[in-house]
Design a protein around this motif. Structure first.
Motif, PDB file in Angstrom:
ATOM      1  N   VAL A   1     -20.872 -20.981 -24.823  1.00 46.31           N
ATOM      2  CA  VAL A   1     -20.724 -20.948 -23.368  1.00 46.31           C
ATOM      3  C   VAL A   1     -21.245 -19.631 -22.827  1.00 46.31           C
ATOM      4  CG1 VAL A   1     -18.981 -20.710 -21.549  1.00 46.31           C
ATOM      5  CG2 VAL A   1     -18.875 -22.619 -23.165  1.00 46.31           C
ATOM      6  N   GLU A   2     -20.922 -18.568 -23.534  1.00 45.52           N
ATOM      7  CA  GLU A   2     -21.232 -17.238 -23.029  1.00 45.52           C
ATOM      8  C   GLU A   2     -22.694 -16.876 -23.184  1.00 45.52           C
ATOM      9  OE1 GLU A   2     -18.841 -13.030 -23.132  1.00 45.52           O
ATOM     10  OE2 GLU A   2     -18.046 -14.729 -24.278  1.00 45.52           O
TER      11      GLU A   2
ATOM     12  N   LEU B   1      -8.771 -24.885 -34.300  1.00 51.56           N
ATOM     13  CA  LEU B   1      -9.039 -24.836 -32.871  1.00 51.56           C
ATOM     14  C   LEU B   1      -9.563 -23.468 -32.483  1.00 51.56           C
ATOM     15  CD1 LEU B   1      -6.026 -26.787 -31.361  1.00 51.56           C
ATOM     16  CD2 LEU B   1      -8.435 -27.384 -31.207  1.00 51.56           C
ATOM     17  N   VAL B   2      -8.927 -22.447 -33.021  1.00 52.25           N
ATOM     18  CA  VAL B   2      -9.361 -21.097 -32.649  1.00 52.25           C
ATOM     19  C   VAL B   2     -10.760 -20.845 -33.168  1.00 52.25           C
ATOM     20  CG1 VAL B   2      -8.926 -18.638 -33.021  1.00 52.25           C
ATOM     21  CG2 VAL B   2      -7.046 -20.161 -32.476  1.00 52.25           C
TER      22      VAL B   2
ATOM     23  N   SER C   1     -16.862 -20.803 -27.226  1.00 49.40           N
ATOM     24  CA  SER C   1     -16.911 -19.723 -26.234  1.00 49.40           C
ATOM     25  C   SER C   1     -18.216 -18.960 -26.367  1.00 49.40           C
ATOM     26  CB  SER C   1     -15.746 -18.751 -26.444  1.00 49.40           C
ATOM     27  OG  SER C   1     -14.528 -19.412 -26.277  1.00 49.40           O
TER      28      SER C   1
ATOM     29  N   LEU D   1     -13.794 -25.523 -21.617  1.00 54.36           N
ATOM     30  CA  LEU D   1     -13.256 -25.118 -22.918  1.00 54.36           C
ATOM     31  C   LEU D   1     -11.855 -25.659 -23.159  1.00 54.36           C
ATOM     32  CD1 LEU D   1     -14.491 -21.427 -23.196  1.00 54.36           C
ATOM     33  CD2 LEU D   1     -15.239 -23.392 -24.534  1.00 54.36           C
TER      34      LEU D   1
ATOM     35  N   MET E   1     -11.448 -26.541 -16.417  1.00 58.96           N
ATOM     36  CA  MET E   1     -10.664 -25.769 -15.480  1.00 58.96           C
ATOM     37  C   MET E   1      -9.934 -24.653 -16.198  1.00 58.96           C
ATOM     38  SD  MET E   1      -7.670 -28.479 -14.737  1.00 58.96           S
ATOM     39  CE  MET E   1      -7.640 -29.600 -16.052  1.00 58.96           C
ATOM     40  N   THR E   2      -9.540 -23.751 -15.426  1.00 53.31           N
ATOM     41  CA  THR E   2      -8.930 -22.547 -16.021  1.00 53.31           C
ATOM     42  C   THR E   2      -7.461 -22.796 -16.334  1.00 53.31           C
ATOM     43  OG1 THR E   2     -10.320 -21.326 -14.535  1.00 53.31           O
ATOM     44  CG2 THR E   2      -8.632 -20.092 -15.709  1.00 53.31           C
TER      45      THR E   2
ATOM     46  N   ASP F   1      -8.018 -17.673 -23.244  1.00 54.43           N
ATOM     47  CA  ASP F   1      -9.435 -17.752 -23.599  1.00 54.43           C
ATOM     48  C   ASP F   1     -10.252 -17.001 -22.573  1.00 54.43           C
ATOM     49  OD1 ASP F   1     -10.076 -21.135 -22.396  1.00 54.43           O
ATOM     50  OD2 ASP F   1      -9.556 -19.267 -21.367  1.00 54.43           O
ATOM     51  N   MET F   2     -11.530 -17.140 -22.610  1.00 57.12           N
ATOM     52  CA  MET F   2     -12.384 -16.347 -21.748  1.00 57.12           C
ATOM     53  C   MET F   2     -12.157 -16.650 -20.289  1.00 57.12           C
ATOM     54  SD  MET F   2     -15.984 -18.325 -22.455  1.00 57.12           S
ATOM     55  CE  MET F   2     -17.007 -17.243 -21.507  1.00 57.12           C
ATOM     56  N   THR F   3     -11.540 -17.791 -20.031  1.00 57.06           N
ATOM     57  CA  THR F   3     -11.395 -18.133 -18.619  1.00 57.06           C
ATOM     58  C   THR F   3     -10.260 -17.359 -17.957  1.00 57.06           C
ATOM     59  OG1 THR F   3      -9.903 -19.948 -19.132  1.00 57.06           O
ATOM     60  CG2 THR F   3     -12.247 -20.458 -18.979  1.00 57.06           C
TER      61      THR F   3
ATOM     62  N   PRO G   1     -17.320 -22.319 -19.039  1.00 56.66           N
ATOM     63  CA  PRO G   1     -15.971 -21.934 -19.436  1.00 56.66           C
ATOM     64  C   PRO G   1     -14.920 -22.982 -19.076  1.00 56.66           C
ATOM     65  CG  PRO G   1     -17.084 -20.088 -18.443  1.00 56.66           C
ATOM     66  CD  PRO G   1     -18.011 -21.280 -18.288  1.00 56.66           C
ATOM     67  N   ARG G   2     -15.066 -23.594 -17.957  1.00 53.92           N
ATOM     68  CA  ARG G   2     -13.993 -24.485 -17.523  1.00 53.92           C
ATOM     69  C   ARG G   2     -13.836 -25.692 -18.411  1.00 53.92           C
ATOM     70  NH1 ARG G   2     -18.111 -25.699 -13.955  1.00 53.92           N
ATOM     71  NH2 ARG G   2     -18.749 -27.848 -14.186  1.00 53.92           N
TER      72      ARG G   2
ATOM     73  N   ARG H   1     -10.691 -28.219 -26.080  1.00 59.87           N
ATOM     74  CA  ARG H   1      -9.676 -27.849 -27.055  1.00 59.87           C
ATOM     75  C   ARG H   1      -8.605 -28.919 -27.140  1.00 59.87           C
ATOM     76  NH1 ARG H   1      -9.805 -22.558 -25.062  1.00 59.87           N
ATOM     77  NH2 ARG H   1      -7.830 -22.836 -23.938  1.00 59.87           N
ATOM     78  N   ARG H   2      -8.174 -29.360 -26.017  1.00 55.03           N
ATOM     79  CA  ARG H   2      -7.114 -30.376 -26.011  1.00 55.03           C
ATOM     80  C   ARG H   2      -7.566 -31.624 -26.756  1.00 55.03           C
ATOM     81  NH1 ARG H   2      -5.455 -28.535 -21.132  1.00 55.03           N
ATOM     82  NH2 ARG H   2      -6.966 -29.821 -19.981  1.00 55.03           N
TER      83      ARG H   2
ATOM     84  N   GLY I   1     -12.976 -22.961 -31.127  1.00 54.50           N
ATOM     85  CA  GLY I   1     -12.975 -22.443 -29.775  1.00 54.50           C
ATOM     86  C   GLY I   1     -13.819 -21.185 -29.673  1.00 54.50           C
ATOM     87  N   GLU I   2     -13.787 -20.414 -30.706  1.00 58.42           N
ATOM     88  CA  GLU I   2     -14.583 -19.204 -30.738  1.00 58.42           C
ATOM     89  C   GLU I   2     -16.069 -19.569 -30.689  1.00 58.42           C
ATOM     90  OE1 GLU I   2     -13.045 -16.226 -30.687  1.00 58.42           O
ATOM     91  OE2 GLU I   2     -15.052 -15.344 -30.480  1.00 58.42           O
TER      92      GLU I   2
ATOM     93  N   TYR J   1      -3.191 -20.493 -28.234  1.00 60.03           N
ATOM     94  CA  TYR J   1      -4.596 -20.290 -28.536  1.00 60.03           C
ATOM     95  C   TYR J   1      -4.969 -18.858 -28.178  1.00 60.03           C
ATOM     96  CZ  TYR J   1      -9.647 -20.614 -28.375  1.00 60.03           C
ATOM     97  OH  TYR J   1     -10.983 -20.417 -28.590  1.00 60.03           O
ATOM     98  N   LEU J   2      -5.578 -18.182 -29.101  1.00 65.86           N
ATOM     99  CA  LEU J   2      -6.033 -16.818 -28.857  1.00 65.86           C
ATOM    100  C   LEU J   2      -7.310 -16.614 -29.638  1.00 65.86           C
ATOM    101  CD1 LEU J   2      -5.188 -14.018 -27.612  1.00 65.86           C
ATOM    102  CD2 LEU J   2      -4.343 -13.466 -29.867  1.00 65.86           C
ATOM    103  N   ASP J   3      -8.377 -16.339 -28.870  1.00 68.64           N
ATOM    104  CA  ASP J   3      -9.636 -16.095 -29.582  1.00 68.64           C
ATOM    105  C   ASP J   3     -10.107 -14.680 -29.327  1.00 68.64           C
ATOM    106  OD1 ASP J   3     -11.802 -17.971 -27.297  1.00 68.64           O
ATOM    107  OD2 ASP J   3     -10.713 -16.047 -27.080  1.00 68.64           O
TER     108      ASP J   3
END
Lengths: 1418, 104
Positions: A1341-1342, A1330-1331, A1338, A1305, B1-2, B25-27, A1302-1303, A1309-1310, A1334-1335, B54-56
């Motif tokens: 990652v998950e 990005l979304v 994620s 992500l 990082m978060t 995000d998930m973090t 997760p960290r 994205r940036r 990013g999805e 950003y919103l997932d």
């Protein structure tokens, strides 16, 4: 066992000696011993009777007693030893039902039977059984013994009938009567051994007869009595006859104070203490209870006479009475008139029969007394009446004497004046004096009549009779009276046949008789005939005067000949008369020894007759006729003249005053007199009686009525009442003229409603004054009332006057016009007839009630209310009510105004205005339709639907009509409306609410009556009425709507034309894929402006791009623009050099007004060598941005705008356009902003292009216009052309690998974001990418490496012109999440939603997510 | 990082307003979740995401959770970056998606 027979011991008490058995009861004999065996029958216990009266019914029969009797101790010895005769006799006696006793043996031992015991023996049973007879009847043995002896010695029987015997059998010495026979009972040797007595008791009969006799005789004697004294005498005589039942009697009478006085006594020598003369009302120690008698009248027994009065006379008995009964004498009315005291027979018990006798006695005495008293009263009354009569006669006689002198003194001079030929009188005076003479004579006649009468009464009048030729005389008299009968238009028949001999009469008296009868006949006969006949009746003559007049009611007939009696007859010529005429006739007849009488039938006629005997001898001498009464009678009769009067015009012509006076009097002289008096001042109308007056009053409307009170038929009071009852004559003043003087009479008249009261005789001056003042008063009153009425009538508003409870009492003409209810229907009660119907229109009714209720309660109210005209119309009233206090009554005045038209007009105006306004606000046809239907629906409370067959396609779709029945009806109605061009009503199928009223479910109207192309249909929410106004309004509004729709249609059409026209001068909408354009004119709603663009496909694959900007904006600039654009296009197609094109355009622009100073960019792209050759005429520099971000402004070759220096050669420049590069050509509308230089704006544009250079040309134009020209800020026309050079171009690339944790992500994205921005992906697209990416990351990652050992995440990207690709891959496992029910499923939804394509491919080695996004902007 | 998530919570009489800024995000979604879960179901929760870059699905899940449990209003202006994301997931079916607040 022996019976102990004690002696009977006499006891003494108030009733005298009587016997009581004092011994014990005899015991029953032993069976077999007693006489039972001999006599048969069971041994029964004998019960001793003990009592003071008759034997008790409970004792056994004599036979039983005898059976148990101890005969051994009697002289006859025991029963077994009885001789046969005795036994037989005993059986005979016992068996007989006739009372018998038998004595046997020397002792005459006593035997008897049941009947004897019951009737006679009484209390002496059973003691008497077996006793010697002389012991049994010891008290009467002296009477019996001789008889007994006679029988026993001689053997012959005795007979005694109703022998008085004083027996001791009931316990007292009793007066009894017996009829009995003693007969011998022979013994064996024939000699009388015993004595048989058969006896019947006659006591009841004897005593009853005695009493009855007394009563009967008393009754008969009383019937002949008149006075009290006689009554009491009768009482005395009769009562004293019965000394046995009435040893003494006393009668007391009460006077008014309650004192009792002794009025009769028998049996006592007065004075006696038992008979006080008077007993006062309050006396308590009185001899007799007078007071009690008076207050509580009932029969009382006073039984202590000896104590009270000592010894009283014994009467017929030996003993004096010890008790007396006091019986009230019933009187008339309250209380007894007295009481009767009757001493009681000591030898009889005071039983109910005795009591009854005394009561009957008292009743008779009371009745006799009462009738005596009544007679007395009657007599006294008759005496006083006679006294009264006498007094009247005497009075009249006295007074009449007094009259004669003045009368003489009147008549004399009057006669002289009238007969004066020397100095004759003027005719006016003559007329007056004739009246005087006539009336004086009449008065004299009356006086004479009365005096005659008085003299007859007093016996002072004698008939001076002479033999007379009666028929001649009679004919003579009749003839002299005939003129009056003629004048009255009546027939006269005379039948005086010659009589056989003269009649002995007093001629004057006979005259009077005839004249009186004739006069009466004339007076009471209004039409027909009078018949006089004289007939011979043998020993008498009979005069008959019959008429066809009004007749006499049957109940008046006996009274007619009474003095002073005047029959209340309904119709007569005159009401005058004293009432003594007929009485006089009667008396005169009687003086001659004759009679008078009448037969009459009411309504048909009468016949008066007089019978006189012929007579023997005259008493008088034949005297010449004295001053006869004929003239007087005739004169009087003539006065009752015919119906037609002395012509009123004699009196009418003289005057000029306005008022009319109606004079009513039955006396013609009086009428004439009054008329003469008043005619100088007012118009006089005459009437002879009430009926006549009433008729005249109704027609002539007099201003005053002067009327006599006493008239035949309708009298003054009646006339007054009738006048007042009629509205027309109710207010006319009425003056009474009456002979009745006195305050009482006047008050009576005034109270009856007369305005004034005059007493005859009156002074002329006074009469005139009163008439004048009454007229004046009336005039004033009327004027006010008339003025008021006129005022009210003149108002144009409807006015009504109401009483305190709201009842309408007056309305004016305007009111009846407004509401249809006029004054002929008055009064109108609440609820008024013009109220709305409570059943059909409850709200309206309630409203009206509320308004009226408020008005009545608070005295003031107003408002607009609905009402119903009499003809059924619904109208609206403006009502205003105020209260007015009228003396002590509160009244209301209501004003009404019909505002129906106003109201409806206002409503319609408002509706129209609103409708028009709303329609005006609407834009196109669709809007107009919507608004119109909505407004119609609202106005009429309905759903509105529309149908329009318009020629223009796409205009006004007809709204869907509801399904079912209503649909068909609606559609039908609309068709009908459309075809006929009229409003069509759809009636409701339900019941009609009122007559002539139809209720409807809907209505339809044409949109444009002439066009027949559309209709509106209203479907009412509820069944309702539709008035004419409603219909008219609907038709009107529908027409408006149709017009509005047509106008909107036209507008739409012309707008479409304009749009099309404009579009036609614009550049092409469709462009090659590499080119995107945007065009927005500044002036809306124009579609064109001064800017233009053009994309021209040239031969050889070349592409021409033109952007131009004319001076100004709007239509003016557009017209210039259109020409220039067309010219430019044509030129481009002709020449391939932009410079040449613009030069040629210069020339062209010269000739087009307004074209000068137009700036133009003209460029030609050649795909063969990726070149751009361009020329600019003062236009802003185009921007060239390569795919990698390098930007350049094509500034070369700036030259002057068009037409500024025509003829100047223009040059062109060239530029290389690499594949993927963007060429942006624009006008200043895109970049120019207030407050900054153009360069800033251009710079902004270039930056924006760079930022979004990856977008497709189309997307870029949208992006640029959104960014640079927000809608509300556009001031100038905007034209924009974006071109991307086709061809291969190197894509930008991205590749990053990170740990799948997760960290990482955010950083990932940036990086991605930066790469996207760097390569011209606009912000919004970048965010979405990005979304999505990013999805995917994620997810990886998950889920990719769940086992704990993190793996790797790879993100790769590629940017091409118009497209971005991203790939996210991992080498783990990734479960494809379920689409539904899990939040994670959203991931895919997001990726798919934000990109053009998202694919997830999972294999055993890993998962790859491929995302492709076309860079479009929507 | 978060990423630290900026959350500005304001309690208004009628609602609780959370202004978010930054990336969700998930973090860091846990923060959001915790804050959101504290708002009572009957209270209107207004989440302003105009500053969210950003919103997932992680963040979306929190919003949906809230929308199912209680009242939710999401404020995202038409130009907001993640407006499209919200439209794609059709948050408007369970909550109110509005352009702005009345007093903004």
């Amino acid at each position: 066992m022996s019976q102990d027979r004690g002696p009977l011991e006499p006891a003494n008490d108030a009733l005298g000696p009587h016997y009581a058995y004092a011994g014990p009861a005899p015991a029953p004999a032993r069976p077999g011993e007693g006489a039972g065996a001999t006599l048969g029958g069971p041994a029964a216990g004998a019960e001793g009777g003990q009592g003071t009266s008759r034997p008790s019914a409970g004792s056994g029969s004599v036979a039983e007693v005898m059976a148990g009797w101890d005969w051994a101790s009697t002289p006859v010895g025991p029963a077994q030893g009885w001789p046969a005769t005795l036994r037989t006799m005993v059986q005979v006696v016992l068996a007989s039902r006739f009372p018998m006793w038998m004595g046997w043996g020397p002792e005459l031992t006593f035997f008897y039977n049941d009947a004897y015991r019951r009737d006679t023996l009484g209390v002496k049973h059973p003691w008497a059984l077996g006793r010697p007879a002389r012991e049994v009847w010891a008290e009467i043995w002296p009477d019996l013994e001789p008889r007994v002896a006679a029988v026993m010695e001689s053997g012959s029987a005795t007979w005694d009938q109703a022998l008085l015997l004083y027996l001791q059998r009931s316990g007292y010495r009793e007066e009894t009567y017996h009829t009995f026979s003693y007969s011998p009972v022979p013994g064996p040797d024939g000699a009388p051994e015993g004595l048989l007595c058969v006896v019947t008791e006659e006591t009841g009969r004897v005593i009853g007869e005695r009493r009855m006799t007394t009563l009967r005789q008393l009754a008969s004697e009383l019937s002949g009595t008149r006075t009290e004294a006689e009554v009491f005498a009768a009482v005395r005589s009769r009562l004293s006859q019965n000394r046995r039942d009435l040893p003494f009697t006393l009668v007391y009478a009460y006077d008014a104070e309650g004192r009792a006085s002794l009025v009769s006594s028998t049996g006592l020598q007065l004075p006696h203490p038992a008979a006080p003369e008077q007993i006062g009302p309050g006396a308590t120690e009185a001899a007799w209870p007078a007071g009690v008698m008076r207050s509580e009248p009932r029969l009382l027994v006073v039984d202590d006479l000896r104590r009270r009065f000592g010894q009283l006379p014994a009467g017929a008995c030996d003993e004096p009475p010890s008790a007396a009964a006091v019986v009230p004498l019933a009187g008339r009315g309250e209380g007894p008139s007295g009481f009767l005291v009757a001493g009681l027979n000591p030898y009889r018990a005071f039983d109910s029969q005795y009591e009854g006798f005394l009561e009957l006695l008292a009743g008779q005495v009371a009745a006799g007394l009462a009738s005596a008293r009544a007679y007395d009263a009657e007599r006294r009354r008759a005496e006083s009446l006679a006294e009264l009569d006498r007094a009247k006669t005497e009075f009249f006689s006295n007074v009449s004497h007094e009259f004669r002198t003045p009368l003489t003194l009147i008549l004399g001079p009057v006669e002289d004046s009238l007969n004066d030929n020397v100095d004759p009188l003027p005719s006016a005076q003559v007329a007056r004096l004739e009246v005087v003479r006539r009336n004086a004579r009449r008065l004299r006649r009356l006086v004479n009549d009365m005096l005659d009468f008085a003299r007859i009464e007093g016996g002072r009048l004698q008939a001076e009779t002479v033999p007379t030729d009666l028929d001649a005389l009679t004919r003579d008299v009749v003839a002299s009276f005939a003129p009056a009968i003629e004048q009255a238009d009546l027939g006269l028949e005379v039948e005086c046949a010659a009589l056989p001999r003269p009649v002995v009469v007093d001629p004057d008296m006979w005259e009077k008789i005839v004249l009186n009868l004739l006069s009466n006949a004339l007076k009471f006969t209004l039409e027909g005939t009078i018949r006089v006949s004289l007939t011979d009746g043998g020993d008498h003559v009979c005069l008959s005067v019959s008429d066809t007049g009004v007749g006499v009611p049957a109940n008046q007939l006996p009274l007619l000949f009474q003095r002073f009696h005047r029959a209340p007859l309904s119709a007569a010529r005159s009401h005058e008369g004293t009432g003594i005429g007929l009485a006089l006739v009667h008396e005169l007849a009687r003086l001659h020894g004759g009679t008078a009488g009448v037969q009459s039938t009411e309504g048909e006629g009468s016949n008066f007759w007089v019978r006189l005997p012929y007579g023997e001898r005259g008493t008088g001498t034949a005297v010449p006729q004295r001053d006869s009464a004929r003239q007087a009678y005739l004169d009087e009769a003539l006065q009752w003249g015919p119906a037609t009067e002395v012509a009123p015009e004699d009196f009418a012509s003289a005057r000029t005053a306005e008022a009319t006076v109606l004079v009513v009097d039955d006396n013609p002289d009086m009428r004439a007199h009054l008329a003469r008096l008043m005619s100088p001042y007012w118009r006089v109308v005459l009437a002879k009686d009430g009926e006549h007056a009433l008729a005249l009053a109704r027609v002539q409307r007099p201003d005053l009525v002067l009327t006599d009170v006493m008239m035949p038929g309708l009298d003054g009071f009646g006339l007054l009442e009738a006048l007042r009852a009629d509205r027309e004559t109710a207010t006319v003043p009425v003056i009474f003229l009456s002979a009745r003087a006195g305050e009482e009479a006047a008050v009576e008249g005034l109270e009856a409603g007369a305005d004034d009261y005059l007493v005859k005789p009156f002074s002329a001056v006074e009469l005139l004054a009163r008439v004048r003042s009454n007229l004046e008063l009336a005039r004033l009153r009327n004027r006010d009332a008339a003025w008021r009425a006129a005022l009210v009538e003149s108002l144009s508003e409807g006015v009504a006057v109401m009483g305190p409870s709201g009842t309408v009492t007056e309305v004016n003409a305007a009111f009846s016009q407004v509401l249809g209810y006029g004054s002929d229907g008055l009064p109108y009660e609440m609820p008024y007839p013009w109220f709305p119907d409570p059943v059909c229109e409850p709200e309206d009714h309630a409203r009206m009630l509320a308004v009226m209720g408020t008005a009545l309660r608070h005295g003031r109210c107003g408002g607009v209310v609905p009402a119903r005209h009499r003809d059924g119309r619904r109208i609206h009233l403006e009502v205003s009510v105020v209260s007015v206090d009228d003396e002590d009554e509160r009244r209301f005045v209501m004003a009404v105004r019909d505002v129906t038209a106003d109201l409806l007009a206002t409503e319609r105006e408002a509706a129209l205005a609103r409708f028009g306004m709303r329609l005006a606000e609407a834009g196109d046809v669709r809007q107009v339709q919507e608004v119109g239907l909505d407004e119609l629906g609202r106005l009429f409370g309905a759903d509105a639907h529309l149908e329009w067959h318009a020629a223009v396609p796409g205009a006004g779709p007809s709204a869907a009509v509801g399904a079912g029945e209503s649909q068909r009806t609606g559609a039908e109605a609309m068709d009908a409306a459309r075809e006929t061009g009229r409003v069509v009503l759809i009636p409701g199928a339900e019941a009609v609410f009122g007559p002539d009223e139809q209720w409807y479910t809907g209505m339809a109207a044409p949109l444009e009556p002439a066009a027949h192309d559309g209709a509106v249909w209203l479907s009412f929410a509820t069944l309702r009425r539709v008035s004419l106004e409603d219909r008219a309004l609907f038709g009107l509004l529908s027409g408006y709507l149709g017009q509005a729709m047509r106008r909107a249609q036209l507008f739409d059409d012309s707008k479409a034309v304009a749009t099309a026209l404009q579009r036609s001068i614009l550049g092409p909408q469709e462009t090659p894929a590499a080119v995107a354009v945007h065009y927005a004119p500044a002036v809306r709603p124009l579609e064109v402006g001064g800017d233009w663009y053009d994309v021209v496909e040239l031969p050889d694959g070349r592409l021409g791009l033109v952007v131009g900007d004319c001076v100004g904006r709007g239509l003016q600039a557009a017209t210039v623009m259109g020409q220039l654009r067309s010219a430019c296009r044509a030129l481009l197609l002709q020449m391939s050099s932009p410079a040449q094109v613009l030069s040629a355009l210069d020339t062209f622009a010269e000739r087009v007004p307004g074209a000068a100073c137009t700036t133009v960019f003209c460029g030609v792209l050649d795909p063969r060598d990726d070149s751009l050759r361009f020329c600019s005429a003062g236009h802003l520099p185009a921007a060239l941005v390569s795919f990698d971000g390098a930007a350049k402004l094509l500034n070369h070759n700036q030259s002057l705008p068009l037409g500024v220096l025509p003829g100047t050669q223009r040059s062109e420049a060239a530029e290389q356009v690499a594949p993927g590069a963007l060429l942006v050509v624009y006008t200043d509308g895109l970049v120019e902003r207030r407050g900054e230089t153009i360069d800033v704006g251009i710079g902004r544009l270039v930056d924006a292009v760079r930022e979004a250079r990856a977008l497709t040309p189309r997307a870029l134009t949208l992006y640029l216009t959104r960014l640079l020209v927000p809608d509300d800020a556009q001031k100038d026309d905007v034209a924009l052309v974006v071109y991307r050079q086709p061809g291969e171009v190197a894509a930008a690339r991205f590749a990053v690998t990170v740990e799948a944790v997760p960290r990482e992500l955010a950083g990932l994205r940036r990086q991605l974001c930066a790469w996207l921005h760097q390569h011209g992906v606009d912000g919004q697209s970048a965010t979405e990418l990005l979304v999505a990416c990013g999805e995917a990351c994620s997810n990886a990652v998950e889920h990719a490496y769940p086992a704990g050992a993190p793996g790797q995440l790879v993100v790769e990207g590629e940017i091409e012109p118009g497209r971005v690709r991203l790939r996210v891959s991992d080498t783990g496992r990734w479960r494809v999440p379920a689409q539904r029910g899990e939040d994670r499923g959203r991931g895919l939804q997001i990726m798919r939603g934000l990109t053009s394509r998202a694919e997830v491919v999972g294999t055993g080695d890993g998962t790859t997510v491929d995302l492709v996004k076309e860079l479009l902007v929507d | 990082m978060t990423e630290r998530l900026a959350m500005d919570v304001v309690e208004e009489p009628e609602a609780v307003v959370i202004r978010l800024a930054g990336d969700v995000d998930m973090t860091n979604v846990g923060q959001l979740r915790a804050t959101v879960s504290q708002v009572a179901a009957g209270t209107l929760l207004v989440v302003d995401v105009n500053e969210v870059g950003y919103l997932d699905s992680a963040g979306i899940a929190v919003l949906f959770e809230r929308a199912k449990r209680g009242r939710l209003e999401v404020v995202a202006a038409p130009g907001c970056p993640i407006r499209r994301v919200l439209e794609v997931v059709a948050i408007g079916q369970l909550a109110t998606l509005s352009d702005s607040r009345p007093d903004d």
